[in-house]
Every structure is written in structure tokens, then in C-alpha cells.
Design a protein around this motif. Structure first.
Motif, PDB file in Angstrom:
ATOM      1  N   ASP A 230     -31.136  33.730 -29.429  1.00 29.79           N
ATOM      2  CA  ASP A 230     -30.849  32.945 -27.095  1.00 29.79           C
ATOM      3  C   ASP A 230     -29.440  32.832 -27.201  1.00 29.79           C
ATOM      4  N   GLY A 231     -28.631  32.308 -28.255  1.00 27.62           N
ATOM      5  CA  GLY A 231     -26.962  31.449 -27.747  1.00 27.62           C
ATOM      6  C   GLY A 231     -26.262  32.859 -27.509  1.00 27.62           C
ATOM      7  N   MET A 232     -26.769  33.985 -28.078  1.00 25.18           N
ATOM      8  CA  MET A 232     -26.184  35.942 -27.584  1.00 25.18           C
ATOM      9  C   MET A 232     -26.392  35.919 -26.862  1.00 25.18           C
ATOM     10  N   LYS A 233     -27.387  35.889 -26.170  1.00 23.06           N
ATOM     11  CA  LYS A 233     -27.956  36.930 -25.320  1.00 23.06           C
ATOM     12  C   LYS A 233     -27.391  35.406 -24.260  1.00 23.06           C
ATOM     13  N   THR A 234     -27.463  34.652 -24.088  1.00 22.52           N
ATOM     14  CA  THR A 234     -26.678  33.956 -22.949  1.00 22.52           C
ATOM     15  C   THR A 234     -25.319  34.744 -22.443  1.00 22.52           C
ATOM     16  N   ILE A 235     -24.739  34.451 -24.286  1.00 19.59           N
ATOM     17  CA  ILE A 235     -22.956  34.606 -23.867  1.00 19.59           C
ATOM     18  C   ILE A 235     -22.897  36.157 -23.661  1.00 19.59           C
ATOM     19  N   ALA A 236     -23.792  36.848 -23.957  1.00 16.93           N
ATOM     20  CA  ALA A 236     -23.295  38.692 -23.139  1.00 16.93           C
ATOM     21  C   ALA A 236     -24.390  38.140 -21.851  1.00 16.93           C
ATOM     22  N   LYS A 237     -24.730  37.683 -21.280  1.00 17.62           N
ATOM     23  CA  LYS A 237     -24.746  37.694 -19.776  1.00 17.62           C
ATOM     24  C   LYS A 237     -23.691  36.386 -18.550  1.00 17.62           C
ATOM     25  N   SER A 238     -22.867  35.758 -19.611  1.00 24.33           N
ATOM     26  CA  SER A 238     -22.318  35.094 -18.935  1.00 24.33           C
ATOM     27  C   SER A 238     -20.425  35.814 -19.082  1.00 24.33           C
ATOM     28  N   VAL A 239     -20.291  36.922 -19.413  1.00 19.33           N
ATOM     29  CA  VAL A 239     -19.605  37.770 -19.521  1.00 19.33           C
ATOM     30  C   VAL A 239     -19.291  39.019 -18.563  1.00 19.33           C
ATOM     31  N   ASP A 240     -18.177  38.284 -17.713  1.00 24.33           N
ATOM     32  CA  ASP A 240     -17.704  39.349 -16.611  1.00 24.33           C
ATOM     33  C   ASP A 240     -16.975  40.776 -16.700  1.00 24.33           C
ATOM     34  N   ARG A 241     -15.942  39.997 -18.132  1.00 22.42           N
ATOM     35  CA  ARG A 241     -15.250  41.646 -18.501  1.00 22.42           C
ATOM     36  C   ARG A 241     -14.778  41.044 -19.566  1.00 22.42           C
ATOM     37  N   MET A 242     -14.681  42.282 -20.467  1.00 20.85           N
ATOM     38  CA  MET A 242     -14.341  42.182 -22.533  1.00 20.85           C
ATOM     39  C   MET A 242     -13.409  42.895 -21.975  1.00 20.85           C
ATOM     40  N   LYS A 243     -12.028  42.488 -22.521  1.00 28.19           N
ATOM     41  CA  LYS A 243     -10.372  43.171 -22.843  1.00 28.19           C
ATOM     42  C   LYS A 243     -10.631  43.698 -24.716  1.00 28.19           C
ATOM     43  N   PHE A 244     -10.772  44.132 -25.222  1.00 30.76           N
ATOM     44  CA  PHE A 244     -11.048  44.189 -26.704  1.00 30.76           C
ATOM     45  C   PHE A 244      -9.599  45.200 -27.215  1.00 30.76           C
ATOM     46  N   PHE A 245      -8.603  45.476 -27.930  1.00 28.69           N
ATOM     47  CA  PHE A 245      -7.831  46.385 -28.483  1.00 28.69           C
ATOM     48  C   PHE A 245      -7.166  45.371 -30.286  1.00 28.69           C
ATOM     49  N   LYS A 246      -6.767  46.824 -30.613  1.00 25.63           N
ATOM     50  CA  LYS A 246      -6.318  46.849 -32.093  1.00 25.63           C
ATOM     51  C   LYS A 246      -4.648  47.379 -31.878  1.00 25.63           C
ATOM     52  N   LEU A 247      -4.215  46.127 -32.310  1.00 28.60           N
ATOM     53  CA  LEU A 247      -2.615  46.093 -32.659  1.00 28.60           C
ATOM     54  C   LEU A 247      -2.527  47.753 -33.752  1.00 28.60           C
ATOM     55  N   PRO A 248      -1.389  48.319 -33.463  1.00 28.72           N
ATOM     56  CA  PRO A 248      -1.256  49.642 -33.957  1.00 28.72           C
ATOM     57  C   PRO A 248       0.199  49.432 -35.047  1.00 28.72           C
ATOM     58  N   VAL A 249       0.373  48.107 -35.102  1.00 29.05           N
ATOM     59  CA  VAL A 249       1.157  47.616 -36.184  1.00 29.05           C
ATOM     60  C   VAL A 249       1.032  47.476 -37.819  1.00 29.05           C
ATOM     61  N   GLY A 250       2.162  47.222 -38.687  1.00 28.17           N
ATOM     62  CA  GLY A 250       1.433  46.793 -39.953  1.00 28.17           C
ATOM     63  C   GLY A 250       1.538  45.579 -40.051  1.00 28.17           C
ATOM     64  N   ARG A 251       0.927  44.826 -41.078  1.00 29.94           N
ATOM     65  CA  ARG A 251       0.334  43.444 -41.205  1.00 29.94           C
ATOM     66  C   ARG A 251       1.419  42.283 -40.496  1.00 29.94           C
ATOM     67  N   ASP A 252       2.537  42.305 -41.380  1.00 29.74           N
ATOM     68  CA  ASP A 252       3.597  41.446 -41.169  1.00 29.74           C
ATOM     69  C   ASP A 252       3.785  41.427 -39.449  1.00 29.74           C
ATOM     70  N   ILE A 253       4.514  42.670 -38.539  1.00 28.38           N
ATOM     71  CA  ILE A 253       4.788  42.572 -37.609  1.00 28.38           C
ATOM     72  C   ILE A 253       3.585  41.992 -36.642  1.00 28.38           C
ATOM     73  N   ALA A 254       2.352  42.424 -36.851  1.00 27.47           N
ATOM     74  CA  ALA A 254       1.034  41.488 -36.346  1.00 27.47           C
ATOM     75  C   ALA A 254       0.411  40.350 -36.809  1.00 27.47           C
ATOM     76  N   LYS A 255       0.933  39.701 -37.779  1.00 24.66           N
ATOM     77  CA  LYS A 255       0.688  37.958 -37.733  1.00 24.66           C
ATOM     78  C   LYS A 255       2.396  37.434 -37.208  1.00 24.66           C
ATOM     79  N   ALA A 256       3.371  38.450 -36.589  1.00 25.66           N
ATOM     80  CA  ALA A 256       4.291  37.702 -36.185  1.00 25.66           C
ATOM     81  C   ALA A 256       3.467  37.375 -34.320  1.00 25.66           C
ATOM     82  N   ASP A 257       2.917  38.848 -34.212  1.00 28.30           N
ATOM     83  CA  ASP A 257       2.704  38.913 -33.206  1.00 28.30           C
ATOM     84  C   ASP A 257       1.303  37.846 -32.624  1.00 28.30           C
ATOM     85  N   PHE A 258       0.648  37.496 -33.165  1.00 24.95           N
ATOM     86  CA  PHE A 258      -0.772  36.676 -33.749  1.00 24.95           C
ATOM     87  C   PHE A 258      -0.060  35.426 -33.745  1.00 24.95           C
ATOM     88  N   LYS A 259       1.154  34.683 -33.777  1.00 23.01           N
ATOM     89  CA  LYS A 259       2.061  33.019 -33.868  1.00 23.01           C
ATOM     90  C   LYS A 259       2.742  33.314 -32.592  1.00 23.01           C
TER      91      LYS A 259
END
Length: 157
Positions: free
Chosen positions: A60-89
Motif C-alpha cells: 500500500d505504501g508504494m501505491k500511495t507514493i506512486a499516486k503522489s508523483v507528479d513528475r519524475m526525473k531520472f538520469f545516469k551520470l555518463p562519467v567515471g566513478r571518481d568524477i561521479a562521486k565528486a558530482d554527488f558531493k
């Protein structure tokens, strides 16, 4: 003149209520021109979309959350691990400046999941940062909508 000021004030309030994070947008724009950049941006009723694809939301919790989403933006960083970790920081610093709260942080070896939220009992924005062992395992997911913090707490393990 008063009418113009009122209209401008109302438009300004509309812009201010947008939950979208400037830090997430800045990271998105940084890699937008990269040909290896994978992103997905869904708007509208996410649950209706998922229901149409016949996704199964058992809990039920996932169903409630899914109904509450108005917009979802998903992206994968196209860089190596060290640069991605710096971007995360950098993203974390930006989210803290925007007054996002750290909701949860899970880490096991080199894998991590970090969740930031904005709002009180009703959350307006969730930002998930997922990092892994491989270079191509660094992803950012931003969910916009109105989420009850209790429903999210129940849906998380």
C-alpha cells in the motif's frame, strides 16, 4: 499599477512553489549534451502511467507514493566513478543550501543510496542518489509531488 503588482506577485509565488531542485537541474544540464547521457523525464500522473503498463504495486505504501508523483526525473551520470562521486558531493552541498533534509543514507561497501527531501509532514520533493561499484552505476532520481512522510517511512525497509 496595483493589478500588475498583484499579478507579478502571484506569478512569483507560483515559481517559488515549484519543488524542482536547482542543484539537480545544474547537474542535469552539465551532462545534457553528452551523447552517453541517459535520462528520462516523466510528468503527469505517474500511477496512471504505471497502471497502464501493468506494474504491480503490492504494498500500500508504494501505491500511495506512486499516486503522489507528479513528475519524475531520472538520469545516469555518463562519467567515471571518481568524477561521479565528486558530482554527488557537489549535489549534496547544493541540496543542503536549498534546505533539503537528509532523509536516509544507506551504504554497503562501495554501494550507496542517499535520499534528500524537502518539506515537513507533506514532502514536496525527493532526491535519490544511487551509487555503485561500477563507473556506470551512478544515478539521480528526483520525484516531485506531495508525499506524506509517514507513507514514505512505511514504504522504506
Amino acid at each position: 499599477m496595483k493589478r500588475i503588482l498583484i499579478v507579478l506577485a502571484l506569478m512569483g509565488m507560483g515559481v517559488m512553489t515549484q519543488a524542482q531542485s536547482k542543484s539537480v537541474d545544474a547537474l542535469f544540464e552539465k551532462y545534457q549534451e553528452d551523447e552517453d547521457f541517459f535520462h528520462l523525464d516523466l510528468a503527469g500522473s505517474f500511477f496512471d502511467f504505471a497502471d497502464g503498463l501493468d506494474f504491480d504495486f503490492d504494498e500500500d505504501g508504494m501505491k500511495t507514493i506512486a499516486k503522489s508523483v507528479d513528475r519524475m526525473k531520472f538520469f545516469k551520470l555518463p562519467v567515471g566513478r571518481d568524477i561521479a562521486k565528486a558530482d554527488f558531493k557537489d549535489l549534496q552541498k547544493g541540496l543542503r543550501k536549498e534546505r533539503y533534509d537528509l532523509m536516509m543514507e544507506l551504504a554497503e561497501k562501495d554501494n550507496q543510496v542517499i535520499i534528500y527531501s524537502k518539506g515537513g509532514d507533506i514532502l514536496s520533493d525527493l532526491v535519490l542518489m544511487i551509487g555503485g561499484d561500477d563507473d556506470d552505476d551512478f544515478m539521480v532520481i528526483e520525484l516531485e509531488g506531495e508525499f506524506e512522510s509517514k507513507a514514505i517511512a512505511q514504504a522504506m525497509p
